[in-house]
Design a protein around this motif. Structure first.
Motif, PDB file in Angstrom:
ATOM      1  N   TYR A   1      19.654 -24.798 -11.786  1.00 51.19           N
ATOM      2  CA  TYR A   1      20.427 -23.765 -12.467  1.00 51.19           C
ATOM      3  C   TYR A   1      20.547 -24.068 -13.957  1.00 51.19           C
ATOM      4  CZ  TYR A   1      21.689 -22.851  -7.619  1.00 51.19           C
ATOM      5  OH  TYR A   1      21.635 -22.596  -6.270  1.00 51.19           O
ATOM      6  N   THR A   2      20.558 -23.003 -14.750  1.00 53.33           N
ATOM      7  CA  THR A   2      20.617 -23.149 -16.201  1.00 53.33           C
ATOM      8  C   THR A   2      22.026 -22.860 -16.713  1.00 53.33           C
ATOM      9  OG1 THR A   2      20.131 -20.831 -16.681  1.00 53.33           O
ATOM     10  CG2 THR A   2      18.243 -22.292 -16.283  1.00 53.33           C
ATOM     11  N   ALA A   3      22.203 -23.080 -18.012  1.00 54.30           N
ATOM     12  CA  ALA A   3      23.490 -22.761 -18.640  1.00 54.30           C
ATOM     13  C   ALA A   3      23.779 -21.265 -18.529  1.00 54.30           C
ATOM     14  CB  ALA A   3      23.468 -23.195 -20.104  1.00 54.30           C
ATOM     15  N   ALA A   4      22.724 -20.451 -18.538  1.00 50.53           N
ATOM     16  CA  ALA A   4      22.920 -19.006 -18.395  1.00 50.53           C
ATOM     17  C   ALA A   4      23.459 -18.655 -17.012  1.00 50.53           C
ATOM     18  CB  ALA A   4      21.601 -18.274 -18.643  1.00 50.53           C
ATOM     19  N   ASP A   5      23.053 -19.410 -15.987  1.00 49.08           N
ATOM     20  CA  ASP A   5      23.583 -19.177 -14.642  1.00 49.08           C
ATOM     21  C   ASP A   5      25.078 -19.486 -14.596  1.00 49.08           C
ATOM     22  OD1 ASP A   5      21.061 -18.471 -13.558  1.00 49.08           O
ATOM     23  OD2 ASP A   5      20.536 -20.591 -13.381  1.00 49.08           O
ATOM     24  N   VAL A   6      25.468 -20.575 -15.246  1.00 50.19           N
ATOM     25  CA  VAL A   6      26.889 -20.928 -15.312  1.00 50.19           C
ATOM     26  C   VAL A   6      27.665 -19.828 -16.031  1.00 50.19           C
ATOM     27  CG1 VAL A   6      28.573 -22.561 -16.245  1.00 50.19           C
ATOM     28  CG2 VAL A   6      26.427 -23.405 -15.259  1.00 50.19           C
ATOM     29  N   GLU A   7      27.105 -19.339 -17.135  1.00 52.06           N
ATOM     30  CA  GLU A   7      27.779 -18.289 -17.901  1.00 52.06           C
ATOM     31  C   GLU A   7      27.906 -17.001 -17.090  1.00 52.06           C
ATOM     32  OE1 GLU A   7      27.336 -15.852 -22.144  1.00 52.06           O
ATOM     33  OE2 GLU A   7      25.803 -17.291 -21.527  1.00 52.06           O
ATOM     34  N   ALA A   8      26.867 -16.684 -16.300  1.00 52.43           N
ATOM     35  CA  ALA A   8      26.910 -15.461 -15.491  1.00 52.43           C
ATOM     36  C   ALA A   8      28.020 -15.537 -14.447  1.00 52.43           C
ATOM     37  CB  ALA A   8      25.558 -15.240 -14.816  1.00 52.43           C
ATOM     38  N   VAL A   9      28.132 -16.678 -13.767  1.00 50.37           N
ATOM     39  CA  VAL A   9      29.191 -16.847 -12.769  1.00 50.37           C
ATOM     40  C   VAL A   9      30.560 -16.770 -13.444  1.00 50.37           C
ATOM     41  CG1 VAL A   9      30.225 -18.435 -11.104  1.00 50.37           C
ATOM     42  CG2 VAL A   9      27.738 -18.186 -11.206  1.00 50.37           C
TER      43      VAL A   9
ATOM     44  N   VAL B   1      23.152  -5.214  -8.761  1.00 50.12           N
ATOM     45  CA  VAL B   1      22.382  -5.712  -9.906  1.00 50.12           C
ATOM     46  C   VAL B   1      21.149  -6.466  -9.418  1.00 50.12           C
ATOM     47  CG1 VAL B   1      22.405  -7.336 -11.838  1.00 50.12           C
ATOM     48  CG2 VAL B   1      24.352  -5.821 -11.469  1.00 50.12           C
ATOM     49  N   GLY B   2      21.338  -7.317  -8.417  1.00 51.75           N
ATOM     50  CA  GLY B   2      20.223  -8.114  -7.916  1.00 51.75           C
ATOM     51  C   GLY B   2      19.097  -7.259  -7.370  1.00 51.75           C
ATOM     52  N   GLN B   3      19.442  -6.279  -6.542  1.00 52.81           N
ATOM     53  CA  GLN B   3      18.411  -5.436  -5.943  1.00 52.81           C
ATOM     54  C   GLN B   3      17.710  -4.583  -6.996  1.00 52.81           C
ATOM     55  OE1 GLN B   3      20.040  -3.207  -2.653  1.00 52.81           O
ATOM     56  NE2 GLN B   3      20.681  -5.040  -1.549  1.00 52.81           N
TER      57      GLN B   3
ATOM     58  N   ARG C   1      27.800 -19.743  -4.070  1.00 51.92           N
ATOM     59  CA  ARG C   1      26.682 -19.435  -3.173  1.00 51.92           C
ATOM     60  C   ARG C   1      26.645 -17.949  -2.815  1.00 51.92           C
ATOM     61  NH1 ARG C   1      27.553 -24.859   0.523  1.00 51.92           N
ATOM     62  NH2 ARG C   1      26.097 -26.205  -0.628  1.00 51.92           N
ATOM     63  N   ARG C   2      27.809 -17.347  -2.588  1.00 49.15           N
ATOM     64  CA  ARG C   2      27.837 -15.916  -2.254  1.00 49.15           C
ATOM     65  C   ARG C   2      27.298 -15.071  -3.408  1.00 49.15           C
ATOM     66  NH1 ARG C   2      33.150 -13.327  -0.003  1.00 49.15           N
ATOM     67  NH2 ARG C   2      31.697 -11.573   0.068  1.00 49.15           N
ATOM     68  N   LEU C   3      27.690 -15.416  -4.626  1.00 48.22           N
ATOM     69  CA  LEU C   3      27.208 -14.663  -5.786  1.00 48.22           C
ATOM     70  C   LEU C   3      25.704 -14.862  -5.976  1.00 48.22           C
ATOM     71  CD1 LEU C   3      30.136 -15.379  -8.266  1.00 48.22           C
ATOM     72  CD2 LEU C   3      29.578 -13.174  -7.233  1.00 48.22           C
ATOM     73  N   TRP C   4      25.235 -16.072  -5.773  1.00 49.31           N
ATOM     74  CA  TRP C   4      23.809 -16.358  -5.944  1.00 49.31           C
ATOM     75  C   TRP C   4      22.984 -15.616  -4.900  1.00 49.31           C
ATOM     76  CZ3 TRP C   4      21.272 -17.952  -9.913  1.00 49.31           C
ATOM     77  CH2 TRP C   4      19.985 -18.474  -9.798  1.00 49.31           C
ATOM     78  N   ARG C   5      23.464 -15.615  -3.645  1.00 50.95           N
ATOM     79  CA  ARG C   5      22.752 -14.875  -2.592  1.00 50.95           C
ATOM     80  C   ARG C   5      22.799 -13.378  -2.863  1.00 50.95           C
ATOM     81  NH1 ARG C   5      25.488 -18.583   0.990  1.00 50.95           N
ATOM     82  NH2 ARG C   5      26.974 -16.925   1.490  1.00 50.95           N
ATOM     83  N   ALA C   6      23.931 -12.899  -3.404  1.00 48.68           N
ATOM     84  CA  ALA C   6      24.049 -11.470  -3.711  1.00 48.68           C
ATOM     85  C   ALA C   6      23.023 -11.053  -4.761  1.00 48.68           C
ATOM     86  CB  ALA C   6      25.461 -11.144  -4.195  1.00 48.68           C
ATOM     87  N   LEU C   7      22.688 -11.958  -5.666  1.00 47.01           N
ATOM     88  CA  LEU C   7      21.647 -11.669  -6.652  1.00 47.01           C
ATOM     89  C   LEU C   7      20.259 -11.634  -6.022  1.00 47.01           C
ATOM     90  CD1 LEU C   7      22.772 -13.735  -9.774  1.00 47.01           C
ATOM     91  CD2 LEU C   7      22.524 -11.248  -9.640  1.00 47.01           C
ATOM     92  N   GLY C   8      20.152 -12.160  -4.796  1.00 49.00           N
ATOM     93  CA  GLY C   8      18.881 -12.098  -4.086  1.00 49.00           C
ATOM     94  C   GLY C   8      18.047 -13.355  -4.180  1.00 49.00           C
ATOM     95  N   PHE C   9      18.682 -14.483  -4.547  1.00 46.92           N
ATOM     96  CA  PHE C   9      17.935 -15.725  -4.704  1.00 46.92           C
ATOM     97  C   PHE C   9      18.259 -16.698  -3.573  1.00 46.92           C
ATOM     98  CE2 PHE C   9      18.534 -14.352  -9.226  1.00 46.92           C
ATOM     99  CZ  PHE C   9      17.208 -14.002  -9.440  1.00 46.92           C
TER     100      PHE C   9
END
Length: 337
Positions: free
Chosen positions: A67-75, A99-101, A50-58
């Motif tokens: 969430y997609t397979a790409a989201d899993v790969e990014a984490v 990166v998010g901003q 959740r912290r990483l997802w919020r840091a991306l700005g979502f």
């Protein structure tokens, strides 16, 4: 042969379907996981996810499969260099926020730039009776080379940023502190002017202002830190470069009868470089000086004046005036001999 659904006209009530088609074209995969499953697949806690997802700005999605397979790969990728000891988790979150901003602004910029092209394709000779189809076509044509451009530009800017730490005189004891000249350019009476323009005219005015400032700043080896519509904050390695930038901005903005006048202020000294921004007294001083500068004129602080070679520049002290946060200040007007 059955017709391709993507080539059919949009039907009433098909907004969600159209949005899904665009999402899939951009993300290249469908949502398959909820937050708990992302955490399990990537081997991290749900709170870290959740912290990483919020840091991306979502925003967070509760139990839905968003969430997609790409989201899993990014984490997983982020956590791999945390686990390797390259950085700690808080640093990874900080980088993710950057990166998010940055990507959020770039994505908005890309969409606002290309939306006109989508409308042209949907309405012109290339029309396929659907703006969604036109958008899908443009995504397929533009995104692959644009992705390569993004990675290339990031590498070039990373190399330049590392070089600036040395070139701008970073303190050995604190690599966040650098000595620079800070410039602030501000359009005169922009608020009043914007009340007389329609939205397209305001957008065009801001775009011309920012583009011309960017060209001038880059020509002198400087960097724009931020733009705020009617103002631009920039830095250069030397005072002479900043004066060159200021003169250039006056030439391309202030002396263009179709553009508003502009005021410029420069201040020099140590600033703190953090999160892609700069902080410190020179930043505040440069901004304050624009409030007392005359139209299409440049004024500087004493530090900047002292850095300019006296054999090339004339200095003229102006009457002391109150500057918010600094008390009484004697600005200096400079011009080439």
């Amino acid at each position: 042969m059955a017709p391709d659904p993507s080539e059919q006209p949009e039907q009433p009530g098909s907004t969600k379907r159209a949005g899904e088609r665009l999402d899939e074209a951009i993300l290249r995969s469908k949502p398959r996981f909820n937050a708990l499953e992302v955490a399990a697949e990537s081997g991290v806690t749900i709170e870290e996810t959740r912290r990483l997802w919020r840091a991306l700005g979502f925003p967070e999605f509760s139990g839905e499969k968003a969430y997609t397979a790409a989201d899993v790969e990014a984490v997983s990728t982020l956590m791999s260099f945390v686990d390797a000891g390259a950085v700690d988790f808080d640093t990874a979150v900080n980088l993710t926020r950057g990166v998010g901003q940055t990507m959020a602004r770039l994505a908005d910029w890309e969409v606002s730039t290309l939306v006109t092209r989508v409308e042209e394709m949907a309405a012109g000779d290339e029309a396929n009776s659907s703006r969604v189809h036109s958008a899908l076509q443009l995504i397929n044509e533009v995104n692959p080379p644009f992705e390569r451009l993004v990675v290339y530009a990031w590498r070039r800017h990373l190399a330049a940023a590392v070089g600036r730490i040395e070139a701008m005189g970073a303190k050995d004891e604190d690599l966040h502190t650098i000595d620079v000249t800070v410039g602030f350019a501000d359009l005169v009476s922009f608020t009043a002017l914007s009340n007389t323009l329609d939205r397209n005219e305001i957008g065009d005015l801001v775009e011309v202002f920012e583009a011309r400032c960017q060209d001038v700043v880059a020509r002198f080896g400087g960097r724009i830190i931020k733009s705020l519509g009617d103002s631009v904050l920039f830095v250069t390695n030397t005072a002479e470069e900043s004066v060159g930038v200021a003169e250039g901005i006056i030439n391309v903005i202030g002396r263009d009868a179709k553009m508003p006048d502009v005021r410029l202020g420069l201040a020099s000294g140590p600033v703190i470089l953090r999160l892609g921004d700069i902080f410190g007294p020179p930043v505040n001083m440069a901004a304050r000086l624009t409030q007392v500068a005359r139209r299409n004129r440049l004024i500087v602080d004493q530090n900047t004046a002292d850095l300019l070679p006296v054999e090339e520049w004339e200095h003229r002290r102006l009457p002391a005036r109150p500057v918010r946060g600094f008390g009484l200040v004697e600005p200096v007007a400079v011009r080439r001999r």
